[in-house]
Every structure is written in C-alpha cells, then in structure tokens.
Design a protein around this motif. Sequence first.
Motif, short mmCIF file in Angstrom:
data_model
loop_
_atom_site.label_atom_id
_atom_site.label_comp_id
_atom_site.label_asym_id
_atom_site.label_seq_id
_atom_site.Cartn_x
_atom_site.Cartn_y
_atom_site.Cartn_z
N ALA A 161 -10.48 3.31 5.79
CA ALA A 161 -11.53 2.44 6.33
C ALA A 161 -11.07 1.75 7.60
CB ALA A 161 -11.92 1.41 5.26
N TYR A 162 -9.82 1.32 7.65
CA TYR A 162 -9.32 0.64 8.84
C TYR A 162 -9.29 1.59 10.04
CZ TYR A 162 -6.31 -1.89 12.04
OH TYR A 162 -5.82 -2.52 13.16
N GLU A 172 -8.07 1.85 1.86
CA GLU A 172 -8.13 0.75 2.83
C GLU A 172 -7.67 1.22 4.21
OE1 GLU A 172 -7.29 -1.13 -1.22
OE2 GLU A 172 -6.62 0.64 -0.08
N LEU A 227 -1.50 -2.66 6.93
CA LEU A 227 -2.31 -1.51 7.33
C LEU A 227 -2.24 -1.29 8.84
CD1 LEU A 227 -5.50 -2.12 5.15
CD2 LEU A 227 -3.67 -0.47 4.72
N TYR A 282 0.84 -1.19 0.00
CA TYR A 282 0.00 0.00 0.00
C TYR A 282 0.89 1.25 0.00
CZ TYR A 282 -3.50 -3.35 1.66
OH TYR A 282 -4.33 -4.43 1.81
#
Length: 320
Positions: free
Chosen positions: A305-306, A302, A281, A240
């Motif tokens: 959202a985490y 992502e 993440l 990421y």
Amino acid sequence: MSSDTPGRLLALLSLLQTPREWPGSELAARLGVSLRTIRRDVDRLRELGYPVHATMGAVGGYRLAAGKAMPPLLLDDEEAVAIAVGLRTAAGHAVTGIEEASVRALAKLEQVLPAKLRHRVGALGAATEPLLTWEQPTVAPERLTTLAAAIANRERLRFPYRRHDGVAGERRVEPYRLVSAGRRWYLVGYDNDRDDWRIFRVDRIGELTSIGVRTAPRQLPAADAAAYMTGKLLELAPVYRTVATLHAPIERVAGRVGDSAGDLQPIDAGSCRLSSHTDTLEWTAWRLLSLGCEFEVHEPPELVAYLRELAGRAARAAGP
C-alpha cells in the motif's frame, strides 16, 4: 602579589597556558617578583604535576607542555564566554559525536561561571539564530544542563510531560542518564509513580522542579542507558517481515540490500528472493527503489500500500 604564593602560582599557571615561550625575565616583570622566585614557583608547579618545560638560550624560556592528564584551565572572561557559547551550540544542535560530552562540560562550566558571565552567555544565545539544514533544534541547552546537574547530584525532579499521543501529566522521576539519538535527546530515569524505568523525550518535558530529595543509586536493567533505550524502542516499534522478488542476479544486488547478505536467496540466474525484517516501511521502500531493478513485493500488505501511495505521489509530481 609577591607575598601571595597561591595567587602568584595561579597567575603564573594562567600565563603558561598561553601557547608560547615565556622568558623568565618577562614572567618576573609581569608578576613583580625576582627571577629566583619564578624558578621556585616553576618547581612548585612541577611538583603539583604540571609539565613546565624550560629551554635555554636567548630565545628560550618556560612553556607548559602536554601531560598525562589535563590540568585545570584558567580562563579569562572572554575565553570562558567563548567556550560556553561553543558548548551550548554543540549541545543544543546535536553535533555528531560530541553531544553528550558537550552537555557534561557545559554543566561543569556553568556551575562555576560568575553571574555576569552567565548573563552574557544567555544574552548571546538569545540574540543569535543558527542556520541549520532541515529541522531546527528542539531542546534548549539550559534544559540539558539542568538535567545533567540533577543526574550528577542524584536529585529527584518533578515535571509535566506530554506523551506521543498528546496526553499530558506530571511525573516524579529520578534522572539517570541523557542519551542523544540523532537530533533528539532522551532522558532515562526511574519513574517513582509507576515504580519502573521510563524513557522521556526531552523536548516534551516541561518546567523542571527539584523536589529536594537525594536518591540512592539504582541499578539500570541493562548494560548502559543507550542499550536500555535501544531495547525499549525496539519493543515499541512495529516489526514488518518483508518478502520480495528482485529481478536481478544475486551478485548484482548483494551487499546493497542491508547489513546481512543472508537476506538474499537465488531463484535463478536473473532473479533472487529478499526476506528481511524492518520497523520502517519508508526505509524498506527506499532500499528497494534504490536497487535499480524491477521487483515484486509479496508481503507485508502495508508495504504494498505504501509503494502504491508513493507511486501516485511521484506520478502527480511528474505532471501530465
């Protein structure tokens, strides 16, 4: 014993490996020989490379000193069991820094242990349960020593293997090396059915069966097994790209956001921009939260959202 020179030398060496000074008269009495024979035997040990030191005087005697190489150790039954149990603990519970050496040493020791001592070691291991923090060990030392022996003998193995998605199947593998990573063990080997190198988590390997085939050495496509495994895991892991604005002076957060200070660029006197790449993440979120400043995540989605999920979990834990 006096007529059995090899046996007497081994007995003498065993006594000298006890960390103390041995008067010649005491050695002679224990071995049932004369002082002259003791002196000759000490000279033989020195010729074989054992550094036996002698000191004169009423409290003097013989002792075995540290040399350039470790001589073969002569252990009694209790000492052998104690060392084997200690090595099994280190190998099975992933003591940092000595896991692989413990497996190699344990494989060598268990190869020469008499059957009665192997039974005692196994019984003691089965009767005790270590108190560990967080997670329990996942690999039995017997599994590791069997794999280590197959690696040393270049012996092809057959075993059932369960993949990460739960699919199980049988594999025929030429084991190459064991790699310890954190609290997990991995086997790097050549998969004969797939005609390629593979990595296997040892706790997902089933019963090991020797095919009875000795294999020729293969050239691993990497500098070593650890480097090969690291490269493969990085290939499989998602990567990421993180971009975030940190509302803090760059001097305040520099050195706290990762290994590379180049990840940070100043925006103004009170804020800076973070750009980095990660495969986890959870690690990125923890790193940002631990900076002690306000921040805004621009990408990846992502991570946004985490963080929302994490914030909700924290709010529920705090209560109304």
